[in-house]
Design a protein around this motif. Structure first.
Motif, PDB file in Angstrom:
ATOM      1  N   SER A 258      10.580 -14.344   4.970  1.00  0.00           N
ATOM      2  CA  SER A 258      11.240 -14.599   6.443  1.00  0.00           C
ATOM      3  C   SER A 258      10.538 -13.736   7.431  1.00  0.00           C
ATOM      4  O   SER A 258      10.114 -12.611   7.045  1.00  0.00           O
ATOM      5  CB  SER A 258      12.657 -14.818   6.089  1.00  0.00           C
ATOM      6  OG  SER A 258      12.965 -13.214   6.101  1.00  0.00           O
ATOM      7  N   GLY A 259      10.544 -14.206   8.486  1.00  0.00           N
ATOM      8  CA  GLY A 259      10.113 -13.357   9.888  1.00  0.00           C
ATOM      9  C   GLY A 259       8.650 -13.627   9.848  1.00  0.00           C
ATOM     10  O   GLY A 259       8.029 -14.511   9.430  1.00  0.00           O
ATOM     11  N   LEU A 260       8.215 -12.902  10.617  1.00  0.00           N
ATOM     12  CA  LEU A 260       6.509 -13.007  11.126  1.00  0.00           C
ATOM     13  C   LEU A 260       5.910 -11.757  10.999  1.00  0.00           C
ATOM     14  O   LEU A 260       6.567 -10.498  11.489  1.00  0.00           O
ATOM     15  CB  LEU A 260       6.735 -13.495  12.794  1.00  0.00           C
ATOM     16  CG  LEU A 260       5.220 -13.429  13.576  1.00  0.00           C
ATOM     17  CD1 LEU A 260       4.498 -14.661  12.952  1.00  0.00           C
ATOM     18  CD2 LEU A 260       5.441 -13.531  15.032  1.00  0.00           C
ATOM     19  N   ALA A 261       4.835 -11.666  10.491  1.00  0.00           N
ATOM     20  CA  ALA A 261       4.093 -10.404  10.320  1.00  0.00           C
ATOM     21  C   ALA A 261       2.458 -10.715  10.721  1.00  0.00           C
ATOM     22  O   ALA A 261       2.213 -11.850  11.006  1.00  0.00           O
ATOM     23  CB  ALA A 261       4.022 -10.158   8.827  1.00  0.00           C
ATOM     24  N   TYR A 262       1.911  -9.672  11.033  1.00  0.00           N
ATOM     25  CA  TYR A 262       0.418 -10.085  11.275  1.00  0.00           C
ATOM     26  C   TYR A 262      -0.472  -9.105  10.439  1.00  0.00           C
ATOM     27  O   TYR A 262      -0.188  -7.958   9.766  1.00  0.00           O
ATOM     28  CB  TYR A 262       0.182  -9.777  12.769  1.00  0.00           C
ATOM     29  CG  TYR A 262       0.372  -8.408  13.290  1.00  0.00           C
ATOM     30  CD1 TYR A 262      -0.609  -7.323  13.396  1.00  0.00           C
ATOM     31  CD2 TYR A 262       1.590  -8.134  13.765  1.00  0.00           C
ATOM     32  CE1 TYR A 262      -0.154  -6.133  13.706  1.00  0.00           C
ATOM     33  CE2 TYR A 262       1.969  -6.936  14.262  1.00  0.00           C
ATOM     34  CZ  TYR A 262       1.069  -6.004  14.269  1.00  0.00           C
ATOM     35  OH  TYR A 262       1.590  -4.761  14.574  1.00  0.00           O
ATOM     36  N   ARG A 263      -1.840  -9.660  10.122  1.00  0.00           N
ATOM     37  CA  ARG A 263      -2.876  -9.093   9.281  1.00  0.00           C
ATOM     38  C   ARG A 263      -3.772  -8.251  10.275  1.00  0.00           C
ATOM     39  O   ARG A 263      -3.963  -8.859  11.409  1.00  0.00           O
ATOM     40  CB  ARG A 263      -3.686 -10.018   8.433  1.00  0.00           C
ATOM     41  CG  ARG A 263      -4.649  -9.350   7.421  1.00  0.00           C
ATOM     42  CD  ARG A 263      -5.282 -10.535   6.752  1.00  0.00           C
ATOM     43  NE  ARG A 263      -4.439 -11.060   5.674  1.00  0.00           N
ATOM     44  CZ  ARG A 263      -4.371 -12.233   5.824  1.00  0.00           C
ATOM     45  NH1 ARG A 263      -4.857 -13.378   6.365  1.00  0.00           N
ATOM     46  NH2 ARG A 263      -3.202 -12.615   4.586  1.00  0.00           N
ATOM     47  N   CYS A 264      -3.926  -6.944  10.202  1.00  0.00           N
ATOM     48  CA  CYS A 264      -4.726  -6.273  10.992  1.00  0.00           C
ATOM     49  C   CYS A 264      -5.547  -5.193  10.442  1.00  0.00           C
ATOM     50  O   CYS A 264      -5.330  -4.748   9.136  1.00  0.00           O
ATOM     51  CB  CYS A 264      -4.062  -5.638  12.050  1.00  0.00           C
ATOM     52  SG  CYS A 264      -2.749  -4.295  11.465  1.00  0.00           S
ATOM     53  N   ARG A 265      -6.520  -4.588  11.071  1.00  0.00           N
ATOM     54  CA  ARG A 265      -7.282  -3.496  10.755  1.00  0.00           C
ATOM     55  C   ARG A 265      -7.331  -2.536  12.056  1.00  0.00           C
ATOM     56  O   ARG A 265      -7.067  -2.768  13.024  1.00  0.00           O
ATOM     57  CB  ARG A 265      -8.764  -3.879  10.282  1.00  0.00           C
ATOM     58  CG  ARG A 265      -9.096  -4.462   9.101  1.00  0.00           C
ATOM     59  CD  ARG A 265     -10.418  -4.699   9.263  1.00  0.00           C
ATOM     60  NE  ARG A 265     -11.041  -3.753   8.245  1.00  0.00           N
ATOM     61  CZ  ARG A 265     -12.199  -3.929   7.469  1.00  0.00           C
ATOM     62  NH1 ARG A 265     -12.940  -5.021   7.915  1.00  0.00           N
ATOM     63  NH2 ARG A 265     -12.468  -3.045   6.620  1.00  0.00           N
ATOM     64  N   MET A 266      -7.204  -1.032  11.498  1.00  0.00           N
ATOM     65  CA  MET A 266      -7.373  -0.227  12.556  1.00  0.00           C
ATOM     66  C   MET A 266      -8.700   0.131  12.944  1.00  0.00           C
ATOM     67  O   MET A 266      -9.412   0.194  12.290  1.00  0.00           O
ATOM     68  CB  MET A 266      -6.695   1.058  12.193  1.00  0.00           C
ATOM     69  CG  MET A 266      -4.941   0.943  11.848  1.00  0.00           C
ATOM     70  SD  MET A 266      -4.161   0.299  12.895  1.00  0.00           S
ATOM     71  CE  MET A 266      -4.072   1.468  14.016  1.00  0.00           C
TER      72      MET A 266
END
Length: 191
Positions: free
Chosen positions: A53-61
């Motif tokens: 559930s909810g919203l997430a994001y894939r990222c790189r620093m």
């Protein structure tokens, strides 16, 4: 826990029985507050995480300390399915809103993939869809001004919410909480 596999069922041909086989193996993790790391891509993992559930994001620093977002993850999306074959994914997943995630051991998922061709096909299609999403984000976002990028982002999130059967307006738990007229405006603007 409700099955987080609506996307696999709708878009990847995963049957209800196969979804139930995976669902039985999931272990729910404590919820993640906004801004917290759901999975760190620099660590080798023995588990695949799935957003429930909810919203997430894939990222790189970036080397400068910035964050490059490559995808948004909704319920049913696997955070790090590449860890089935590559122990370190190279990207992190961060909660954009309060998120719940579940884990399934890589070993268990590999056994299910080996024993059930429809699960293998669904996981393959899922990875192709994720790859297409990353290409769309890179191509579409990189060639527009700030207003166009925001419009495109709203359109992508709206379409992704539709894919998983989660309302994208009104009752949305996403941080933006835009009205349906604003979403329609953004989609017209971004096209």
């Amino acid at each position: 826990m409700g099955s987080p596999f609506i996307r696999l069922q709708n878009q990847c041909g995963l049957g209800v029985l196969d979804a139930a086989l995976i669902d039985k193996q999931l272990r729910l993790l404590p919820s993640f507050p906004p801004g917290s790391t759901v999975c760190d891509g620099s660590d080798a993992s023995e588990n695949v995480r799935i957003i429930v559930s909810g919203l997430a994001y894939r990222c790189r620093m970036t080397p400068e300390g910035g964050r490059h977002i490559s995808a948004f993850l909704l319920p049913g999306d696997a955070c790090d399915v590449s860890t089935l074959y590559i122990r370190s994914s190279g990207h992190s997943v961060v909660a954009a809103s309060r998120c719940e995630a579940a884990i399934i051991p890589c070993r268990t998922l590999m056994r299910l993939v080996d024993d059930h061709p429809t699960i293998m096909r669904a996981m393959w299609i899922l990875s192709l869809l994720d790859e297409a999403m990353v290409r769309e984000m890179a191509f579409g976002m990189g060639r527009q001004n700030a207003q166009g990028r925001m419009a495109r982002l709203f359109c992508i999130l709206h379409a992704r919410h539709d894919q998983v059967g989660v309302p994208s307006t009104g009752t949305s738990r996403s941080p933006s909480r835009k009205s349906s007229s604003a979403t329609r405006w953004a989609c017209r603007l971004g096209s």
